[in-house]
Design an enzyme around this catalytic site. Structure first.
Site, mmCIF file in Angstrom:
data_model
loop_
_atom_site.group_PDB
_atom_site.id
_atom_site.type_symbol
_atom_site.label_atom_id
_atom_site.label_comp_id
_atom_site.label_asym_id
_atom_site.label_seq_id
_atom_site.Cartn_x
_atom_site.Cartn_y
_atom_site.Cartn_z
ATOM 1 N N HIS A 437 0.781 -1.272 -0.060
ATOM 2 C CA HIS A 437 -0.020 -0.066 -0.016
ATOM 3 C C HIS A 437 0.819 1.332 0.125
ATOM 4 O O HIS A 437 0.504 2.236 0.623
ATOM 5 C CB HIS A 437 -0.871 -0.188 1.138
ATOM 6 C CG HIS A 437 -2.269 -0.912 1.019
ATOM 7 N ND1 HIS A 437 -3.161 -0.722 0.314
ATOM 8 C CD2 HIS A 437 -2.622 -2.196 1.713
ATOM 9 C CE1 HIS A 437 -4.108 -1.660 0.299
ATOM 10 N NE2 HIS A 437 -3.720 -2.470 1.308
ATOM 11 N N ASP A 523 -0.577 -4.320 6.034
ATOM 12 C CA ASP A 523 -1.662 -5.575 5.515
ATOM 13 C C ASP A 523 -1.407 -5.566 3.933
ATOM 14 O O ASP A 523 -0.857 -4.685 3.140
ATOM 15 C CB ASP A 523 -2.832 -4.624 5.783
ATOM 16 C CG ASP A 523 -3.104 -3.385 5.402
ATOM 17 O OD1 ASP A 523 -2.161 -2.728 5.379
ATOM 18 O OD2 ASP A 523 -4.344 -3.124 4.987
ATOM 19 N N GLU A 524 -2.010 -6.737 3.450
ATOM 20 C CA GLU A 524 -2.168 -6.875 2.075
ATOM 21 C C GLU A 524 -1.044 -6.742 1.103
ATOM 22 O O GLU A 524 -1.119 -6.100 -0.018
ATOM 23 C CB GLU A 524 -3.376 -5.861 1.650
ATOM 24 C CG GLU A 524 -4.818 -6.232 2.306
ATOM 25 C CD GLU A 524 -5.851 -5.569 1.757
ATOM 26 O OE1 GLU A 524 -6.919 -6.040 1.611
ATOM 27 O OE2 GLU A 524 -5.661 -4.034 1.072
ATOM 28 N N VAL A 525 -0.040 -7.332 1.451
ATOM 29 C CA VAL A 525 1.241 -7.305 0.549
ATOM 30 C C VAL A 525 0.840 -8.716 -0.297
ATOM 31 O O VAL A 525 0.669 -9.791 0.119
ATOM 32 C CB VAL A 525 2.387 -7.684 1.347
ATOM 33 C CG1 VAL A 525 3.363 -7.990 0.354
ATOM 34 C CG2 VAL A 525 2.822 -6.552 2.289
#
Length: 854
Positions: A437, A523-525
């Site tokens: 992100h 988060d969300e790699v």
């Protein structure tokens, strides 16, 4: 005569140029509609653009491209109409003519159908921010202003998959939901909100006027000034403030005692008001309780005298961490709106602003030594130069000066926000999202690199570079980006992070505000990242603690944690920073990472999506020793749509979230009162079988709860307030008040009975006292006004509403209800089409509902 190839090309170019100059983008009307969900019985949907040429010239066959933002993945092979649709990056797509495209003649239309991933429920799922580019002016985007989204009305358009049992919310469904709300007499209401530990209302009232003085212990000078400001807004006269001496006939006393740090006592008699506490925070919360005791209309106009009921209140918060999260990276909010948010948080005793300041789509905080972060990373628009700014996202459009895609807080702005928050006992925790992100940061440092390389300063150029130029890794993030992750094997990444941290620390010091932690995201790699990076492979070969790409995760947050500890700060992040990947029966399996427990890392746990399998993750981590802030999507994500309705904005991937979801959230046992799965169906509670329960030790690690507003669908302050309110009241109640009786009652029947009574009292307080207060408080708030429920019974239209305090008006002639329409006071006997709408005391209306009385 022979014509050269060059001359032919010139003629073609002039032809295209003349066509584009003659064709005005205002003459293209675009409508988008859903054809069907579950297309070909797959998790995909088919939709269509209809392009209508309303002008007098043809849309050219070639020489143009349409761009738009879209939060789904398009299958390019499915596109009809002689055009191609392909992803640019992130949520930005482009539509352009194929070689055999025939253009659109004046007065004609073209339908373009295509298939996309998943499904569509509401209008915010649709394409947004459409603009056109002419080939001869590739850096100039022209917005398409005549664009509409056709509502979905048929089951095949709004049912997501064959097993989807929930249709669009109807007036009858709303009526059925509302009918369980019991009538509550005003004298039975607790008039302090959130609910205090003890509340006793006594006969009589204190008469508050402009002549009432404030007498304060010297330790509470800040709180006395804030109270004086509140009262001067009501009476248009500043009350006298003193620390001793003559108190006058009537006074408000701010008194020191030995209570716990945030506790207070509030006593009101006919003669005076006394707020006692051991700290400024306690006094401040006592003042907020006093303000909620005032009649809601007190803030509407200048008053001469206000009666405040005599009460005795003892109070203290349940949790020390009562937070609201705001994402300003996807869509920006100006400083004044942040100050207004702080006013709202303060009134309802929330004490942490979790400030999400960067993401793929924007960097919002000035870091003077790295000017590209705001020169490039804070701007979105179509310029044709990837190093100049970020591309349009979430409908922000081609104009680099757009109101919500572009913007940042200067140092002075941020320091003002910090000071304003501290005066109201609110901590501002900055979030620097890493390592994923992070596209805004990555591209900003790329621009810095290019600038310095042109100046011949190679060493300086590489100092803060965030990506490995030789990296050939292929990945795609959840939001569609293929270049948004920092490279965690490069020393320059850590130099960048330390530089940012140092400048953030400096801003807090200059504001005189303590800083104890920075949130570093996590988060969300996406899968595939770092796999083909030479820098990462070199680290794996040289560092014995890093055996594979998965270990890079622990390497990164270990280094970040050490860096923060060296500066006296704690590491805070999303749940992923506390997880370790391992194997169970040969499959990937995640467990709480034992390596970080000793460092008391603080984590926000968002994933309790009902049906995904990680419903107990927050409890697992707390039981393992992590400090947990409950940030659960099923109840506390305010960017989720209120309900399943085409005209209701917001996402819904985790749940639909109305005011009841945060209200019935039980922090220590959120399984107990879970009612719906993520699709809105009645929940099968067997999903909790075998799940971890919260131990007493685990309870000691629950720091508090947090409501969250991600901003993908939040353009502007009005939408921000609409999504927050009235949901925030449920958050405030659960963060401050002790467990209600229904939360601990073991008998399910009795628990439900207690819940319905408590729920009825809660919505009555919100509807009749707090929302009317917010019509005028801090300039007024654009909260969501609920739609009435309605059914036909015995030939009459019967109406109810979730929140009292609104006037329901109706028409029987097919026209939209206005503030002059008839007021609903009982069942409507008129036959035909009835339209109803709720209005607040300022005359602002909610959404219209329609019902037919045959």
């Amino acid at each position: 005569m022979r014509v050269s190839l060059f001359a032919v090309m010139v003629l073609i170019s002039l032809s295209v140029q003349s066509q584009s100059n003659l064709f005005d983008a205002k003459n293209i009307n675009i409508q988008w509609e859903v054809i069907e969900n579950s297309h070909q019985n797959k998790s995909q949907f088919q939709s269509a653009f209809t392009f209508t040429n309303t002008g007098k010239t043809d849309l050219p066959k070639q020489g143009w491209t349409l761009y738009f933002n879209f939060v789904r993945t398009v299958d390019p092979a499915s596109t009809t109409g002689g055009v191609t649709i392909e992803r640019v990056n992130g949520d930005l797509f482009r539509l352009f003519p194929k070689a055999d495209f025939q253009g659109i003649k004046a007065g004609n239309s073209l339908r373009v159908e295509f298939v996309s991933s998943d499904w569509v429920v509401n209008f915010t799922d649709g394409p947004a921010g459409i603009y056109i580019i002419w080939n001869e002016a590739p850096s100039k985007g022209i917005p398409v202003t005549n664009y509409t989204i056709k509502p979905s009305t048929e089951p095949k358009q709004y049912l997501r998959f064959p097993g989807d049992k929930i249709g669009l919310i109807t007036p009858a469904i709303t009526y059925d939901q509302n009918k369980a709300i019991l009538p509550v007499a005003p004298d039975k209401l607790t008039k302090v909100f959130p609910t205090p530990v003890t509340y006793r209302e006594n006969p009589g009232a204190f008469v508050l006027t402009k002549d009432v003085a404030i007498v304060t212990d010297p330790a509470f000078a800040n709180e006395a000034e804030l109270l004086a400001t509140d009262l001067s807004g009501i009476f248009k006269t500043n009350p006298a403030i003193s620390t001793a001496g003559n108190k006058g006939a009537k006074y408000i006393q701010l008194q020191k005692n030995s209570d716990a740090p945030e506790a207070y006592q509030l006593t009101i008699t006919n003669e005076n008001i006394t707020i006692a506490a051991s700290s400024g925070a306690g006094i401040f919360y006592g003042i907020q309780s006093l303000k909620t005791l005032l009649p809601p209309q007190s803030f509407a106009k200048t008053q001469t005298a206000i009666e405040v009921p005599n009460v005795h209140v003892t109070d203290a918060p349940r949790f020390p961490h009562r937070a609201f999260f705001l994402d300003v990276s996807r869509n920006f909010q100006r400083k004044q709106q942040i100050l207004k948010l702080l006013d709202l948080m303060a009134l309802y005793k929330l004490n942490v602003l979790h400030f999400h300041l960067n993401d793929d789509e924007g960097w919002r905080l000035e870091i003077p030594s790295l000017p590209e972060l705001t020169q490039v990373g804070s701007k979105r628009g179509h310029t044709g130069d990837n190093n100049a700014n970020l591309p349009p996202s979430y409908g922000s459009g081609p104009d680099i000066n757009n109101a919500y895609g572009t913007g940042y807080y200067s140092q002075a702005d941020y320091i003002d926000i910090l000071k304003y928050a501290m005066a109201r006992h609110i901590r501002v925790i900055p979030e620097i999202e890493t390592p994923g992100h992070a596209r805004a940061a990555v591209k900003s440092m790329d621009a810095r690199y290019e600038r310095l390389m042109k100046e011949g300063k190679k060493e300086a150029a590489e100092k803060y570079l965030l990506h490995d130029p030789e990296d050939q890794s292929v990945y795609r993030s959840v939001q569609g980006w293929n270049d948004n992750v920092m490279n965690v094997a490069m020393s320059s990444t850590y130099m960048f992070l330390e530089k940012v941290v140092d400048e953030v620390i400096d801003q807090y010091k200059r504001a005189g505000v303590p800083l104890t932690t920075i949130h570093f995201g996590g988060d969300e790699v996406p899968a595939g990242v770092w796999e083909k990076s030479p820098a990462c492979q070199k680290l794996i070969n040289e560092d014995a603690s890093v055996n594979n790409v998965d270990d890079l995760w622990y390497y990164f947050f270990g280094k970040v944690n050490t860096m923060l500890q060296s500066k006296g700060l704690g590491l805070y992040g999303w749940e992923e920073i506390s997880m370790r990947k391992t194997k169970l029966d040969g499959n990937n399996h995640y467990i709480p990472n034992p390596d970080f427990v000793k460092d008391h890392l603080q984590v926000d746990v968002w994933n309790n999506v009902l049906g995904w399998g990680a419903e107990d993750l927050a409890y697992q981590l707390a039981n393992a020793g992590y400090k947990v802030v409950l940030s659960c999507v099923s109840n506390l994500y305010f960017d989720m749509a209120y309900q399943k309705s085409f005209d209701e904005p917001g996402y819904y991937w985790g749940a639909f979230v109305d005011i009841d979801k945060p209200y019935y959230f039980i922090p220590y046992d959120y399984f107990k009162n879970a009612k719906e799965d993520k699709f809105g169906n009645a929940l099968n509670k067997s999903i909790f079988t075998g799940k971890a329960r919260l131990t007493d030790y685990g309870k000691s690690n629950i720091l508090g709860i947090q409501g969250l507003l991600w901003s993908e669908t939040v353009q502007g302050p009005e939408r921000m307030e609409y999504m927050m309110l009235p949901k925030m009241f449920g958050l405030a109640e659960r963060a401050w008040a002790k467990d209600p009786a229904w939360a601990t009652e073991k008998n399910e029947t009795q628990s439900e009975k207690l819940y319905q009574q408590a729920w009825s009292e809660f919505v009555t307080v919100v509807g009749s006292r707090e929302l009317p207060r917010l019509d005028f408080y801090s300039g007024g708030f654009n909260y969501r006004i609920p739609s009435p429920g309605a059914v036909v019974k015995d030939g009459k239209v019967d109406v109810n509403i979730q929140l009292s305090g609104f006037v329901v008006r109706y028409t029987t002639d097919g026209k939209e209800p206005t503030v002059k329409s008839a007021i609903y006071s009982g069942p409507i006997v008129k036959k035909g089409t009835i339209k109803l709408k709720a209005f607040n005391q300022k005359g602002r209306g909610g959404k219209t509902i329609t019902i037919t009385n045959p």
